[in-house]
Design a protein around this motif. Sequence first.
Motif, short mmCIF file in Angstrom:
data_model
loop_
_atom_site.label_atom_id
_atom_site.label_comp_id
_atom_site.label_asym_id
_atom_site.label_seq_id
_atom_site.Cartn_x
_atom_site.Cartn_y
_atom_site.Cartn_z
N LEU A 84 8.88 -15.10 27.60
CA LEU A 84 7.88 -14.02 27.55
C LEU A 84 7.19 -13.92 28.90
CD1 LEU A 84 6.20 -14.91 24.13
CD2 LEU A 84 7.97 -13.16 24.51
N LYS A 85 6.76 -12.71 29.28
CA LYS A 85 6.04 -12.52 30.53
C LYS A 85 4.55 -12.68 30.32
CE LYS A 85 8.98 -10.09 33.73
NZ LYS A 85 9.07 -9.03 34.76
N PHE A 86 3.92 -13.40 31.26
CA PHE A 86 2.48 -13.63 31.20
C PHE A 86 1.84 -13.29 32.54
CE2 PHE A 86 4.00 -16.16 27.71
CZ PHE A 86 2.97 -16.13 26.78
N LYS A 87 0.66 -12.68 32.46
CA LYS A 87 -0.16 -12.48 33.65
C LYS A 87 -0.87 -13.80 33.93
CE LYS A 87 0.31 -7.93 34.15
NZ LYS A 87 0.86 -7.30 35.38
N VAL A 88 -0.95 -14.17 35.20
CA VAL A 88 -1.71 -15.37 35.58
C VAL A 88 -2.51 -15.07 36.85
CG1 VAL A 88 -0.17 -17.09 34.56
CG2 VAL A 88 0.28 -16.30 36.87
N ASN A 89 -3.66 -15.72 36.95
CA ASN A 89 -4.44 -15.69 38.18
C ASN A 89 -5.16 -17.02 38.32
OD1 ASN A 89 -6.81 -15.59 36.59
ND2 ASN A 89 -6.86 -13.34 36.65
N SER A 90 -6.04 -17.12 39.30
CA SER A 90 -6.67 -18.41 39.59
C SER A 90 -7.61 -18.90 38.49
CB SER A 90 -7.44 -18.32 40.92
OG SER A 90 -8.41 -17.28 40.86
N SER A 91 -7.83 -18.09 37.45
CA SER A 91 -8.67 -18.52 36.32
C SER A 91 -7.91 -19.38 35.32
CB SER A 91 -9.23 -17.30 35.58
OG SER A 91 -10.02 -16.51 36.43
N VAL A 92 -6.57 -19.38 35.42
CA VAL A 92 -5.76 -20.10 34.43
C VAL A 92 -4.68 -20.93 35.11
CG1 VAL A 92 -6.14 -18.32 32.68
CG2 VAL A 92 -4.11 -18.18 34.13
N LEU A 93 -4.27 -21.99 34.42
CA LEU A 93 -3.15 -22.79 34.91
C LEU A 93 -1.85 -22.00 34.81
CD1 LEU A 93 -3.60 -26.32 33.27
CD2 LEU A 93 -4.10 -25.68 35.62
N ILE A 94 -0.92 -22.30 35.69
CA ILE A 94 0.43 -21.77 35.56
C ILE A 94 1.12 -22.56 34.45
CG2 ILE A 94 2.67 -21.51 36.71
CD1 ILE A 94 1.00 -21.52 39.39
N LEU A 158 0.07 -7.53 26.21
CA LEU A 158 1.34 -7.41 26.92
C LEU A 158 2.51 -7.80 26.03
CD1 LEU A 158 2.75 -7.00 29.75
CD2 LEU A 158 2.38 -9.43 30.14
N ASN A 159 2.30 -8.81 25.20
CA ASN A 159 3.38 -9.31 24.34
C ASN A 159 3.28 -8.83 22.90
OD1 ASN A 159 5.13 -11.22 25.99
ND2 ASN A 159 3.06 -11.90 26.55
#
Length: 279
Positions: A84-94, A158-159
């Motif tokens: 599944l595709k996920f949005k990530v930014n510096s607020s969350v862990l990869i 998104l999902n």
Amino acid sequence: MQKLGDIILFFKNELAGISNSREIFNWAYITINNLFGYDRANCIINQNQKISLHQRKKIKRIVSQLKKNKPIQYILEECVFFDLKFKVNSSVLIPRPETEELVRLMLKENLDGKEILDIGTGSGCIAISLAKNLPNAKVSALDISKDALNVAKENAKLNNVEVNFINADISEYKSEKKYDVIVSNPPYVIKSEKLLMKKNVLDFEPKIALFVDDNEPLKYYEFIMKFSKNYLNLNGQIFLEINEKFCNKLKILCEKYSYGSIIFIKDNLNKNRILVLYK
């Protein structure tokens, strides 16, 4: 760099001193997929496709940020987890492959139709993957960070899944209902382990989601145990991602809270990575 096939060579030449060739090729393919939507097979088929000036500039910007050790997922602001595709930014862990193993293990259990709570959801990768694969489950996801929850909410849309998001501190949270399943990937890296970690993790990923003090390595597990004492149903299950260094201490903690069935499960690297408890 005029054709799609030139991108891989460009990455290899520009990033040779930054990482190993395997990771560099992976970065190149992730970038191509992001810009063109091609998987590796289609990269070869379309290697003579011309790339625009705008695309060339974007590729150069990506390489420039990779040289500064910024993770490719943060540069592109997306990643793939459990297909599944996920949005990530510096607020969350990869999201990590080990956490995919945790989700995969949970999906082998009979959890559809259950009340599930994901504690410290971050990007929402665990909760959303479960909701996607367990259409009759009722999935909730809790996090102390409003910024992280905003990312997780976007990922749920998104999902195309329904998740109940809760902004709370698990050490203080009083739930209005009980759960059949509790899952968590809490902070479990002790601060003294920073010396062993790469700059791309230390400089960019949120420290609140990674680290615990050396003198309180099980702090978040204790919070989860205390919460579960009141809000986990009889015959309920807990799934936890863990630091293998603290298996013995975790076992003692679980026994303190009267969990008779305590199971440690190894990951693909043969490290104790998952703890499963049955109430």
